[in-house]
Design an enzyme around this catalytic site. Structure first.
Site, PDB file in Angstrom:
ATOM      1  CG  ASP A 189      -1.808   1.222   1.320  1.00 37.47           C
ATOM      2  OD1 ASP A 189      -2.345   1.623   0.271  1.00 37.47           O
ATOM      3  OD2 ASP A 189      -1.978   1.795   2.415  1.00 37.47           O
ATOM      4  CB  SER A 190       0.173   4.793  -0.533  1.00 37.27           C
ATOM      5  OG  SER A 190      -0.978   4.815   0.285  1.00 37.27           O
ATOM      6  CB  CYS A 249      -3.310   0.600  -2.409  1.00 30.73           C
ATOM      7  SG  CYS A 249      -3.337   2.343  -2.832  1.00 30.73           S
ATOM      8  CD  GLU A 255      -0.290   6.809   6.314  1.00 30.62           C
ATOM      9  OE1 GLU A 255       0.845   6.874   6.792  1.00 30.62           O
ATOM     10  OE2 GLU A 255      -0.736   5.787   5.746  1.00 30.62           O
ATOM     11  CB  CYS A 313      -9.468   4.666   0.935  1.00 30.70           C
ATOM     12  SG  CYS A 313      -7.857   5.072   1.629  1.00 30.70           S
ATOM     13  CG  HIS A 369      -5.192   4.884   4.796  1.00 32.90           C
ATOM     14  ND1 HIS A 369      -4.621   4.397   3.643  1.00 32.90           N
ATOM     15  CD2 HIS A 369      -4.178   5.456   5.496  1.00 32.90           C
ATOM     16  CE1 HIS A 369      -3.326   4.656   3.646  1.00 32.90           C
ATOM     17  NE2 HIS A 369      -3.022   5.292   4.759  1.00 32.90           N
TER      18      HIS A 369
END
Ligand code: DGL
Length: 271
Positions: free
Chosen positions: A10-11, A73, A151, A185, A187
């Protein structure tokens, strides 16, 4: 049987929501995770840049001799399908499994999608939904600030800043009377308690991590690619920026302590 590890990338930290579900479903598998923490977010970049990064991320995992790659992702899965198809090992993204789960859950066919700007602009979830169910109505909303909040670890259900941002993004979807919301997403499953509180119980949240891990488990089984080991699998973590923040926030994503070494790799050196 195939004892090589599963590669997941993932990023940043979001893909760990897939790892968490994999650990539950496939406890004997080894997992190699790469979080491109030095270049997050991907969701505000051009599709070309995302493809380039995805190619490098897969290259790094292939060097670890993985048998299967999961692009954990939504952004990569939305615009870099051709990169995944061209790999020398089988690979999957999060769009298809997540859409299958959403279609199984919706009663009214009114489905919301939240994701990054690149994901929403690509229309990937909408296309996959319409392909399977042409009468569905899809309402998509880009929520880039939510990625930054996650994040930073601002995921507590009662965090007023996170709740205010999420409410602003979700109100237009509430006006459309959706009964199902795709967390497009990786996240966002961490924000599920905040999102649920805003939307109420009548809206079913579809966690891309759970849907993707379930699909991966059944694909590996069908292809006879599961590990033959009966001891617990190991996890290896790679990141492209200093690992301190990763370890701290990763514990929230995984729901357990990160005891393994987190190794830093230099993406500049990767072609
Ligand atoms: N986890 C990524 C996704 O699922 C989003 C984060 C980013 O913008 O890089 O789209």
């Amino acid at each position: 049987m195939d004892n090589r590890p599963i590669g997941v990338f993932d990023s940043g930290l979001g893909g760990l929501t897939v790892v968490r579900e994999l650990l539950e479903r496939l406890p004997h598998e080894d997992i190699v995770y790469f979080g491109d923490t030095g270049r997050v977010p991907y969701g505000s970049r051009s599709p070309e840049m995302v493809k380039h990064y995805a190619m490098q991320d897969c290259g790094l995992l292939l060097k670890q001799n993985v048998k299967y790659i999961i692009a954990a992702c939504g952004t990569v899965s939305s615009v870099a399908g051709e990169v995944l198809k061209a790999l020398p090992v089988p690979a999957m993204g999060v769009v298809e499994p997540t859409v299958e789960a959403a279609l199984a859950a919706t009663k009214t066919g009114r489905i919301g999608v939240i994701g990054t700007a690149v994901t929403v602009r690509s229309g990937s979830f909408e296309q996959a939904i319409k392909c399977a169910r042409p009468d569905a109505q899809v309402f998509a909303q880009a929520c880039p600030v939510l990625v930054t909040l996650v994040e930073s670890g601002w995921v507590e259900e009662n965090n007023p800043a996170t709740e205010a941002v999420a409410r602003q993004y979700l109100e237009p979807l509430m006006d459309h009377k959706i009964d199902t919301l795709i967390l497009g997403c990786t996240h966002f499953p961490l924000l599920a308690p905040v999102i649920s509180r805003i939307l109420g119980e009548s809206v079913t949240l579809i966690n891309s991590g759970a849907a993707t891990a379930a699909k991966c488990a059944s694909l590996l089984q069908q292809r006879d690619m599961l590990s033959a080991s009966d001891s617990m699998g190991s996890c290896q973590f790679f990141v492209s920026d200093q690992p301190y923040n990763f370890t701290r926030v990763a514990e929230m994503f995984l729901g357990r302590a990160v005891r393994e070494d987190v190794r830093r790799v230099d993406m500049e050196g990767i072609g």
